[in-house]
Design a protein around this motif. Structure first.
Motif, PDB file in Angstrom:
ATOM      1  N   THR A 113       0.850  -1.188   0.000  1.00 39.23           N
ATOM      2  CA  THR A 113       0.000   0.000   0.000  1.00 39.23           C
ATOM      3  C   THR A 113       0.888   1.240   0.000  1.00 39.23           C
ATOM      4  N   ILE A 114       0.471   2.278  -0.689  1.00 42.29           N
ATOM      5  CA  ILE A 114       1.194   3.540  -0.629  1.00 42.29           C
ATOM      6  C   ILE A 114       1.039   4.103   0.790  1.00 42.29           C
ATOM      7  N   PRO A 115       2.119   4.497   1.461  1.00 41.98           N
ATOM      8  CA  PRO A 115       2.026   5.003   2.830  1.00 41.98           C
ATOM      9  C   PRO A 115       1.133   6.236   2.938  1.00 41.98           C
ATOM     10  N   GLY A 116       0.438   6.339   4.057  1.00 41.07           N
ATOM     11  CA  GLY A 116      -0.479   7.452   4.265  1.00 41.07           C
ATOM     12  C   GLY A 116       0.184   8.809   4.129  1.00 41.07           C
ATOM     13  N   ILE A 117       1.417   8.932   4.611  1.00 38.44           N
ATOM     14  CA  ILE A 117       2.120  10.212   4.577  1.00 38.44           C
ATOM     15  C   ILE A 117       2.419  10.664   3.150  1.00 38.44           C
ATOM     16  N   LEU A 118       2.275   9.738   2.164  1.00 39.25           N
ATOM     17  CA  LEU A 118       2.558  10.058   0.762  1.00 39.25           C
ATOM     18  C   LEU A 118       1.318  10.015  -0.118  1.00 39.25           C
ATOM     19  N   GLN A 119       0.154   9.738   0.429  1.00 37.74           N
ATOM     20  CA  GLN A 119      -1.043   9.514  -0.386  1.00 37.74           C
ATOM     21  C   GLN A 119      -1.653  10.798  -0.932  1.00 37.74           C
ATOM     22  N   THR A 120      -2.225  10.688  -2.118  1.00 34.01           N
ATOM     23  CA  THR A 120      -3.042  11.766  -2.667  1.00 34.01           C
ATOM     24  C   THR A 120      -4.439  11.686  -2.046  1.00 34.01           C
ATOM     25  N   ALA A 121      -5.215  12.723  -2.255  1.00 31.46           N
ATOM     26  CA  ALA A 121      -6.570  12.740  -1.705  1.00 31.46           C
ATOM     27  C   ALA A 121      -7.421  11.603  -2.278  1.00 31.46           C
ATOM     28  N   ASP A 122      -7.341  11.374  -3.587  1.00 31.70           N
ATOM     29  CA  ASP A 122      -8.167  10.335  -4.208  1.00 31.70           C
ATOM     30  C   ASP A 122      -7.776   8.940  -3.721  1.00 31.70           C
ATOM     31  N   TYR A 123      -6.482   8.702  -3.598  1.00 35.24           N
ATOM     32  CA  TYR A 123      -6.026   7.391  -3.113  1.00 35.24           C
ATOM     33  C   TYR A 123      -6.463   7.200  -1.662  1.00 35.24           C
ATOM     34  N   GLU A 149     -14.275  12.243   4.218  1.00 35.32           N
ATOM     35  CA  GLU A 149     -13.714  13.513   3.757  1.00 35.32           C
ATOM     36  C   GLU A 149     -12.923  14.211   4.865  1.00 35.32           C
ATOM     37  N   GLU A 150     -13.422  14.139   6.113  1.00 39.92           N
ATOM     38  CA  GLU A 150     -12.661  14.717   7.227  1.00 39.92           C
ATOM     39  C   GLU A 150     -11.343  13.985   7.407  1.00 39.92           C
ATOM     40  N   ALA A 151     -11.387  12.660   7.286  1.00 47.31           N
ATOM     41  CA  ALA A 151     -10.175  11.857   7.452  1.00 47.31           C
ATOM     42  C   ALA A 151      -9.160  12.170   6.357  1.00 47.31           C
ATOM     43  N   VAL A 152      -9.636  12.342   5.126  1.00 47.20           N
ATOM     44  CA  VAL A 152      -8.734  12.686   4.023  1.00 47.20           C
ATOM     45  C   VAL A 152      -8.044  14.013   4.305  1.00 47.20           C
ATOM     46  N   ARG A 153      -8.805  15.002   4.755  1.00 49.32           N
ATOM     47  CA  ARG A 153      -8.206  16.307   5.042  1.00 49.32           C
ATOM     48  C   ARG A 153      -7.170  16.198   6.158  1.00 49.32           C
ATOM     49  N   ALA A 154      -7.492  15.403   7.192  1.00 52.20           N
ATOM     50  CA  ALA A 154      -6.550  15.230   8.304  1.00 52.20           C
ATOM     51  C   ALA A 154      -5.266  14.554   7.826  1.00 52.20           C
ATOM     52  N   ARG A 155      -5.401  13.556   6.957  1.00 53.46           N
ATOM     53  CA  ARG A 155      -4.214  12.857   6.448  1.00 53.46           C
ATOM     54  C   ARG A 155      -3.353  13.797   5.601  1.00 53.46           C
ATOM     55  N   LEU A 156      -3.990  14.595   4.758  1.00 53.36           N
ATOM     56  CA  LEU A 156      -3.218  15.497   3.901  1.00 53.36           C
ATOM     57  C   LEU A 156      -2.548  16.619   4.693  1.00 53.36           C
TER      58      LEU A 156
END
Length: 282
Positions: free
Chosen positions: A121-131, A150-157
């Motif tokens: 899996t691509i690591p979370g720290i390197l993921q794009t929003a879509d992935y 969507e909240e989780a995606v924003r937090a990860r980015l």
């Protein structure tokens, strides 16, 4: 409850019994200890037999009752060592993925050097929003947890802003399988691969790809992340494990270095990413 967790709780209970029986003023009966601590009669037995997890206050009352206050730090360390580090996904995800992202982001924020490995899996720290959106959706379905995608995606980015902090270093290994695993739509994976290619050469990130077919010193297993040689975070299907004892951290560092010997970097890593990208077309 995991077997390791239960064994650790039983070992803590055995240590409590040992302290009770070796009290400086003479061995203390369970009944007297319960009376002294203001507990019901069965609580001492439950604690000593690993049937109940003590709180820090329970441990403090115990050492005071048996006249051995110097043992408190040791007992508290044992408690912290197993009670806080086995983090069930069922409990963590009860409030959704966002709080989990915020918790791990705090660990990244205080880490100067992070070693990471993900095999598929691509690591979370390197993921794009879509992935990331696809990953969170799949895991929410698997764990039947709250859907706060969507909240989780924003937090990860937001965590990824740390990649550009010149005081930090991210040493990351990724299996080539992750470049081709369609956990997301092909178009999302294409964007993700473009993102990875763009990170190679960034002075705070050293990204290595372990090719399929590479000679391996050890068999790759699940992903893990080492923060400043003080903490290792490992994800399993049922829980997230936080490990902070020195011997285990040293083992994971040796594992990371053994895996690194099979990885390629720089232009060779770019070539593997480019090959996977071309295979997607478009």
């Amino acid at each position: 409850m995991s077997t390791d967790h239960q064994r650790a709780r039983e070992a803590l209970g055995a240590r409590l019994r040992e302290l009770r029986l070796s009290a400086p003023g003479g061995r203390l009966t369970g009944t007297r200890l319960a009376e002294h601590s203001g507990w019901g009669k069965s609580k001492v037995s439950k604690l000593e037999n690993g049937k109940q997890t003590p709180t820090p206050d329970d441990l403090l009352r115990w050492v005071q009752a048996v006249g051995q206050p110097d043992a408190y730090d040791e007992l508290l360390g044992r408690l912290r060592g197993f009670e806080s580090h086995v983090r069930s996904w069922r409990r963590q995800l009860a409030a959704g993925h966002t709080p989990v992202q915020q918790k791990i982001a705090a660990e990244y924020a205080q880490s100067a050097v992070v070693h990471g490995f993900e095999s598929a899996t691509i690591p979370g720290i390197l993921q794009t929003a879509d992935y990331a959106r696809s990953v969170f959706s799949r895991y929410a379905e698997l764990h039947r947890s709250k859907r706060d995608t969507e909240e989780a995606v924003r937090a990860r980015l937001r965590r990824q802003e740390l990649l550009y902090d010149g005081r930090k270093r991210f040493l990351i290994l990724v299996g080539e399988t992750a470049l081709r695993s369609l956990i997301c739509p092909p178009s999302a994976l294409a964007g993700q691969l473009d993102r990875l290619a763009g990170l190679i050469g960034l002075d705070t990130v050293r990204l290595g790809i372990i090719p399929v077919g590479a000679s391996m010193k050890i068999p790759p297993t699940g992903g893990f992340w080492i923060h400043d040689e003080r903490l290792v975070v490992i994800e399993t299907w049922h829980a997230e494990l936080w490990v902070d004892d020195a011997d285990s951290i040293a083992l994971y560092l040796r594992t990371w270095h053994a895996l690194q010997e099979s990885a390629v970097f720089g232009a060779d890593a770019q070539a593997l990413i480019g090959r996977a990208r071309r295979a997607l077309g478009g």
